[in-house]
Scaffold this motif. Structure first.
Motif, short mmCIF file in Angstrom:
data_model
loop_
_atom_site.label_atom_id
_atom_site.label_comp_id
_atom_site.label_asym_id
_atom_site.label_seq_id
_atom_site.Cartn_x
_atom_site.Cartn_y
_atom_site.Cartn_z
N ILE A 127 0.87 -1.18 0.00
CA ILE A 127 0.00 0.00 0.00
C ILE A 127 0.90 1.23 0.00
O ILE A 127 1.71 1.42 0.91
N THR A 166 1.14 5.48 -0.18
CA THR A 166 0.35 6.67 0.12
C THR A 166 0.63 7.76 -0.89
O THR A 166 1.79 8.16 -1.09
N PRO A 209 -4.69 5.93 -0.34
CA PRO A 209 -3.88 4.74 -0.64
C PRO A 209 -3.97 4.32 -2.10
O PRO A 209 -4.97 4.57 -2.78
#
Length: 768
Positions: A156, A158, A175
């Motif tokens: 994931i 950002t 995300p």
């Protein structure tokens, strides 16, 4: 000589008198288990939330933990993950994702953290969200189970966007998933996440345009800049499912901004987004189950002071907002949906185990290895044996404070609930029939068996409080309890009473002749020794008719974890109840404390090591506020404290007070014990021809002094039992304590109130 911060505790004297004619003659701690291996550290339960020691758990998982005293930051690192926790600014940075623990940007206040002593403790959702742990509370066995989960093989990242003009500030964090085998599914999920952030930005820009129109229309007042803050939390990432929560904070120039929470739960294989109803069988009555869970929890939160009122909740919506955590389906309601703004976003977890029979076969894994959990607030608020006793002691103390305050409205007040309850517990072992029942109604309303009640007092009050608190192997806060019995040499006291007093309350018994002055000298020496010379020459004489004197002393010696700077103490005004002012020595500081505010009060918590002083400042007056204060109101303030920077003004004060408690205890139901005919203390000594024991007086004397280093206090409770003839049957917020306030000194591990009182005038030193 430097003045030590000492709270001198409670001396309780119990005097039993006989007639002139002769006769023959007592932190909450829980085990932490990580993947079936015990961690040698303790956890804390506060405000219904579990806090775990960061270093102990992190190092057990292979993380390197480093603390910077200068910056008040914690670095948590391991290959592939770096976390920085900034305790000063309530900020957590996970790799490049910045999260806030409190304030407008935090929503519910995710990943809360605090310091206890010199250790950092984080709320359990920090470990779930960042360490991939399943956290379960086994209330039956007092164990916090931590289980590592196998997360999805994805990453994931950002995405961060930030911009600012003279009209609006925009901060976006959302995300983007990488590593899915099906790139079409991956792109679809990522586009939904990106669109959520874009929609938030567009809403903020629209707010700024509307504000510009207001200004163009001729508005001349002050308008603050608009703001948009969009962030996310990863809540469930295993078994091919991904559940993400989004927080969209918009400030459009009003009194405050508004947080809207949304969530998405995806099947990472197909890209399907699940609704709550998709998780359960078509014929399952999951709505009724969740409705009942929500209603029960609403009632609990109102009862515990976490919500100010019941909501007109009827049922969850057909498209109810929810997300998955590692242990539960969590349904939630937006600000203003049922409660005022201050209540925030209310979340209600429904354990997977409760949905066990309703889950579709495809989601059966949600219930794997999940044990039904006990709510930590149930333990804290009285579901355990200790909790039942502590709640009773605290409630009795608050009730006595109310009654004394009404009687002496203009006076400073202090008393010790522990002092009164300990002596009543000793007396209960010598009481029978109605007298015992009346005593138990005050200190043991759950009617625990006598042996169990005594054991709880011994294990929790004697052992826990007497042990004090240690930090780095050194005792930093002393809390000592001592008891003794002084018996007229020709009084036949029953062995069972003496045995219970010694076994459960470590009360040594001394045979004396009260007609001899040496008895008074011996008792005064005992008092001075146990109170570290804080109470001297307590007794001047004892009536020759006295049958027994019992003492219970409570000694507290602690310094503030963060002392006040003496150079900043200065003379300032303190407003009295009548509106006039007096000049007092006012301590000043600006620092982080546990702080809470609502429409009735401000409250702040000042820490010793292992204990704390909760100070409640009513927005009206103590006289108007105190009569309505109960256990729930104090617990509400404690449960809602948030660690934040506060401007503090705290007056130095010292005073003494003596209170007659007979009428107050009678009004609380302790009646027969004061009646010469119906009192039944035959567990201490048998009735004989024309003789019976009864309580003729209960009073308590206390002193307290608060300064830059800490607190010094003393309390003395005396109980007199007399003999009689038997009758015939028949911005940073400003927390300025510059007007009357209430204080509560408590043991943080148990929640037990040691001292409680109110300050009406810091210059009024009371009655010696």
């Amino acid at each position: 000589m430097t003045k030590k911060a000492i709270m001198m505790g409670v001396i309780i004297s119990l005097i039993l008198a006989m007639p002139a004619y002769g006769f023959t003659a007592k932190k909450m701690q829980a085990a932490i288990v990580l993947d079936n291996a015990k961690i040698e550290a303790c956890a804390y339960i506060f405000g219904g939330d579990i806090y775990l020691p960061l270093r102990a758990v992190g190092e057990a998982l292979g993380y390197e933990i480093q603390w910077s005293e200068k910056d008040k930051t914690v670095s948590v690192s391991k290959t592939g993950k770096n976390i920085m926790i900034d305790m000063n600014n309530d900020k957590i940075t996970v790799d490049d994702h910045v999260c806030y623990m409190s304030g407008d940007y935090s929503g519910k206040g995710f990943n809360g953290g605090t310091t206890i002593g010199d250790r950092v403790y984080m709320r359990t959702d920090f470990f779930s969200d960042n360490f991939g742990l399943k956290v379960q509370w086994d209330g039956l066995n007092g164990i916090i189970q931590l289980e590592s989960v196998i997360e999805n093989a994805i990453s994931i990242k950002t995405v961060k966007e930030a911009s600012e003009t003279d009209k609006i500030k925009v901060t976006l964090q959302y995300p983007q998933v990488d590593g899915l085998a099906d790139k079409t599914v991956q792109d679809s999920i990522n586009s939904i996440f990106e669109k959520s952030a874009t929609d938030a930005r567009n809403e903020g820009l629209k707010n700024a345009e509307e504000m510009e129109k207001v200004v163009a229309s001729g508005y001349t007042g002050t308008l603050n800049k608009c703001e948009t803050y969009f962030d996310y939390r990863l809540k469930y990432n295993q078994n091919g499912l991904l559940s993400v929560v989004f927080m969209d904070y918009q400030y459009a120039g009003g009194a405050h901004g508004l947080m809207v929470q949304s969530s998405h739960t995806f099947d990472l294989k197909t890209g399907e987004e699940y609704r709550l109803k998709d998780l359960v069988k078509s014929d399952a009555d999951y709505v009724s189950l969740i409705n009942n869970t929500v209603r029960n929890e609403i009632n609990n939160r109102v009862k515990e002071g976490m919500l100010s009122e019941n909501a007109p909740f009827k049922t969850i919506k057909d498209e109810q907002d929810f997300y998955l955590s590692n242990n539960a389906v969590v349904v939630y309601f937006q600000q203003y949906e049922y409660w005022p703004y201050a209540a925030g976003i209310q979340e209600f977890p429904v354990e997977f185990s409760a949905l066990k029979e309703m889950l579709k076969h495809d989601f059966g894994f949600l219930n794997d290895n999940v044990k039904e959990q006990t709510r930590p607030e149930d333990i804290e608020n009285g579901m355990s044996g200790e909790g039942k006793l502590f709640m009773a002691i605290n409630k009795a103390g608050i009730q006595l404070l109310q009654k004394i305050s009404v009687e002496e409205e203009g006076q400073n007040t202090i008393l010790s609930p522990v002092s009164v309850s300990t002596m009543l517990a000793v007396l209960a072992n010598g009481a029978a029939g109605k007298t015992r029942a009346e005593i138990s109604a005050i200190i043991n309303p759950e009617q625990l068996p006598a042996k169990e009640m005594n054991e709880k007092y011994r294990d929790t009050i004697n052992n826990l409080i007497r042990s004090g608190y240690e930090e780095n192997g050194k005792k930093t806060t002393l809390v000592e309890l001592a008891n003794s019995l002084w018996i007229q040499e020709n009084l036949r006291v029953k062995d069972g009473f003496l045995k219970d007093a010694k076994t459960y309350y470590e009360a040594d018994a001394y045979n004396v002749n009260f007609a001899d002055d040496s008895a008074v000298s011996a008792m005064n020496r005992w008092i001075e020794d146990k109170t570290h010379n804080k109470i001297q020459n307590y007794l001047s004489e004892v009536s020759p008719q006295t049958a027994m004197v019992a003492f219970s002393s409570l000694y507290f010696n602690g310094k503030w974890q963060s002392p006040f700077d003496k150079s900043k103490t200065q003379k300032e005004d303190f407003q009295l109840s009548d509106g006039s002012t007096v000049k007092v020595d006012m301590m000043n500081a600006e620092r982080r404390i546990g702080y809470y505010e609502d429409d009735q009060i401000q409250a702040g918590s000042f820490n010793y090591y292992g204990c704390s002083m909760l100070v409640i400042l009513p927005k009206s007056s103590t006289g108007a506020y105190l009569p309505g204060v109960g256990y729930a109101e104090v617990n509400k303030a404690l449960s809602n404290l948030e660690n934040m920077k506060v401007k503090i003004k705290f007056p130095k004060f010292n005073f003494a007070q003596k209170n007659d408690l007979v009428s107050h205890l009678k009004s609380m139901g302790l009646d027969s014990a004061f009646d010469s005919g119906s009192a039944d203390f035959t567990g201490i000594a048998d009735r004989s021809a024309g003789f019976n024991l009864y309580i003729s007086d209960i009073s308590q004397k206390c002193t307290i002094s608060v300064d830059e280093e800490g607190t010094e206090a003393a309390a003395l409770t005396s109980v007199v039992l007399a003999g009689s003839s038997m009758p015939r049957e028949n911005t940073p917020p400003e927390f300025y304590l510059n007007k009357p306030f209430i204080f509560v000194i408590r043991d943080d591990r148990t929640g037990l109130i040691l001292f409680i009182g109110k300050v009406k005038n810091p210059l009024d030193h009371g009655r010696p």
